[in-house]
Design an enzyme around this catalytic site. Structure first.
Site, PDB file in Angstrom:
ATOM      1  N   SER A   1       1.058  -1.266  -0.487  1.00  0.00           N
ATOM      2  CA  SER A   1      -0.491  -0.125   0.031  1.00  0.00           C
ATOM      3  C   SER A   1       0.689   1.020  -0.563  1.00  0.00           C
ATOM      4  CB  SER A   1      -1.264   0.393   1.586  1.00  0.00           C
ATOM      5  OG  SER A   1      -0.217   0.638   2.046  1.00  0.00           O
ATOM      6  N   LYS A   2       0.048   2.096  -0.204  1.00  0.00           N
ATOM      7  CA  LYS A   2       0.694   3.693  -0.298  1.00  0.00           C
ATOM      8  C   LYS A   2       2.176   4.034   0.453  1.00  0.00           C
ATOM      9  CE  LYS A   2      -0.610   6.564  -3.644  1.00  0.00           C
ATOM     10  NZ  LYS A   2       0.470   5.985  -4.328  1.00  0.00           N
TER      11      LYS A   2
END
Ligand code: GLU
Length: 487
Positions: free
Chosen positions: A254-255
């Site tokens: 994820s980010k």
């Protein structure tokens, strides 16, 4: 392979081109090219609530950046279009009519309140979860009545209530599911749009898709899909569910772990050939040791039996290493071009006017060995674009030296530099090594002062090549300035 290979990349346009999705695109494309088949690009835009404007454009941009051209799809067309699902609604509606008529699907009139109630009841009971099939066996009268009074209707698939469904997945092998655990899922939503389950099965059939290579997250839905093929009387394609991609800490990528969009990697200064090579190794390997492949080699080597079962780890250190490698394999001309187009897209902060190509070609040897990404060039050469080199006077004085000996060293060096006829890196090096010897200081001490004087950097591109690029006048001026500053 007896049947023509036709594969597809079928993203939902819901945002940035995620590395996971693009890995799927690469596997499909390599498989198609390996077999001389067709690679189809289809936009799955039936979930109106999740659409993000501009997504189709950035998906195309990402594919083109990586050199993945599609044989059918947006912009290029093809015999099986349209390639946007939102333009194929009639096809899904007809398919649903067919299923209702043959008794494989039914209209459901349950309200969202009722469905919420069912869910909360099921959560307490801890048994079967999903739609409780209330509308499956309505009588004709009940149906007629609800048809005029119900606020919303959807169409659901009648899953078989017993038996099993088995897929022979190319990656996972045989996997069997119990039908009674799968609920009567929605085929057509109340807004008239199909769900993914219906739309992709209809499209894969009509587009004559031979193999579906897609993310592993879809494996649990396979009994729904295979039963749907069965109900239509269609032969299903072959399936290969690709291993999940995890961050190094084995959590979902994820980010929080850094960039997740392929275009972000482009803007961070990665080359398309590095990205392509790196993403292909997320879930595929030739022999567990070969890491570097050209696209052509991958096309030749790519077979589905080498897709790995275990999750793939997205390791940016490996990507950096690979990118550094690909940067060094470029010719100076090619790296100059890569830098120039990178700077045009992502303008450097410290270089106001992007230099011309000839000059960039001369800069390339200064930075090539030290770069992991295209971004790394700028800080190494930005001093060349400033009028004054920036440093503190004390930084000129190297370990084991003092102000006096430093100034003296620079004075002697300056006299030598001024008298030098050909201002090239080799004679410069020869001269300055001899100067250090004459002065009885270490070469590193004299070079350290000269490096600071000319570049303002402790770690800089190779000193003599730098001086050559700077030219005599500027080199002389900056050494003179350093002597002045030492008083
Ligand atoms: N639209 C689906 C997704 O983006 C496609 C999955 C598939 O390849 O069938 O996940």
């Amino acid at each position: 392979m007896e049947k023509e290979v036709r594969v597809r990349f079928a993203p939902s346009p819901t945002g940035d081109p995620h590395v996971g999705g693009i890995r799927t695109a690469i596997f499909n494309w390599l498989f198609a090219r390996h077999h001389g088949g067709r690679f189809i690009f289809r936009i799955e835009d039936t979930d109106q609530a999740r659409l993000v404007e501009g997504s189709v454009g950035v998906l195309q941009e990402a594919l083109r950046w990586l050199g993945i051209e599609w044989d059918e799809g947006p912009e290029v067309g093809g015999d099986y279009g349209p390639y946007f699902q939102s333009q194929r609604l009639d096809l899904y509606q007809d398919a649903v009519k067919q299923l209702v008529a043959s008794g494989h699907a039914y209209r459901c009139y349950c309200t969202s309140e009722r469905l919420a109630e069912v869910r909360s009841r099921q959560a307490k009971a801890k048994g079967f979860t999903g739609y409780d099939r209330r509308c499956r066996d309505l009588s004709d009268e009940e149906r007629l009545e609800l048809e005029s009074s119900a606020e919303t209707t959807v169409v659901r698939f009648s899953m078989p209530l017993d038996g099993t469904t088995t897929v022979n997945d190319i990656v996972r092998g045989e996997v069997t599911f119990e039908n009674k655990l799968v609920d009567d899922y929605v085929l057509l939503k109340s807004d008239g749009f199909p769900t993914y389950h219906l739309a992709h099965v209809v499209d894969d059939h009509h587009m004559k898709i031979s193999h579906v290579l897609r993310a592993e997250e879809w494996l649990p839905s396979i009994p729904r899909h295979l039963q749907l093929y069965e109900a239509f009387g269609w032969e299903p394609p072959q399936f290969a569910h690709l291993p999940i991609i995890l961050a190094p800490d084995r959590s979902k990528l994820s980010k929080r772990h850094g960039a997740t969009s392929v275009l972000e990697y482009r803007d961070l200064g990665y080359l398309p050939q590095s990205m392509f090579n790196f993403l292909t190794l997320l879930g595929w390997s030739l022999d567990d040791k070969t890491e570097l492949f050209t696209v052509q080699e991958l096309v030749e080597q790519f077979t589905l039996d080498r897709i790995t079962k275990s999750s793939a780890i997205f390791n940016t250190e490996k990507l950096d290493w690979m990118n550094g490698h690909y940067i060094r394999t470029l010719t100076d001309d090619a790296l100059a071009d890569a830098l120039l187009s990178f700077w045009r897209e992502c303008p450097p902060e410290t270089i106001e006017i992007i230099p011309d190509r000839e000059y960039v070609i001369r800069l390339v040897p200064l930075v090539k060995e030290r770069m992991k990404t295209l971004r790394d060039a700028e800080p190494l050469i930005s001093f060349l674009f400033k009028d004054e080199v920036e440093y503190e006077s004390e930084e000129l004085v190297q370990k084991g030296m003092d102000t006096e000996s430093t100034r003296h060293g620079l004075e002697v060096a300056l006299t030598g530099i001024e008298s030098l006829g050909s201002f090239e890196s080799e004679p410069l090096e020869e001269l300055l090594r001899a100067t250090a010897g004459d002065l009885n200081v270490k070469a590193g001490q004299l070079f350290g002062s000269l490096r600071m004087a000319t570049t303002g950097l402790r770690v800089a591109p190779p000193l003599f090549q730098t001086m050559e690029v700077m030219g005599k006048e500027r080199t002389v001026a900056s050494v003179r300035k350093a002597i002045e500053r030492l008083g």
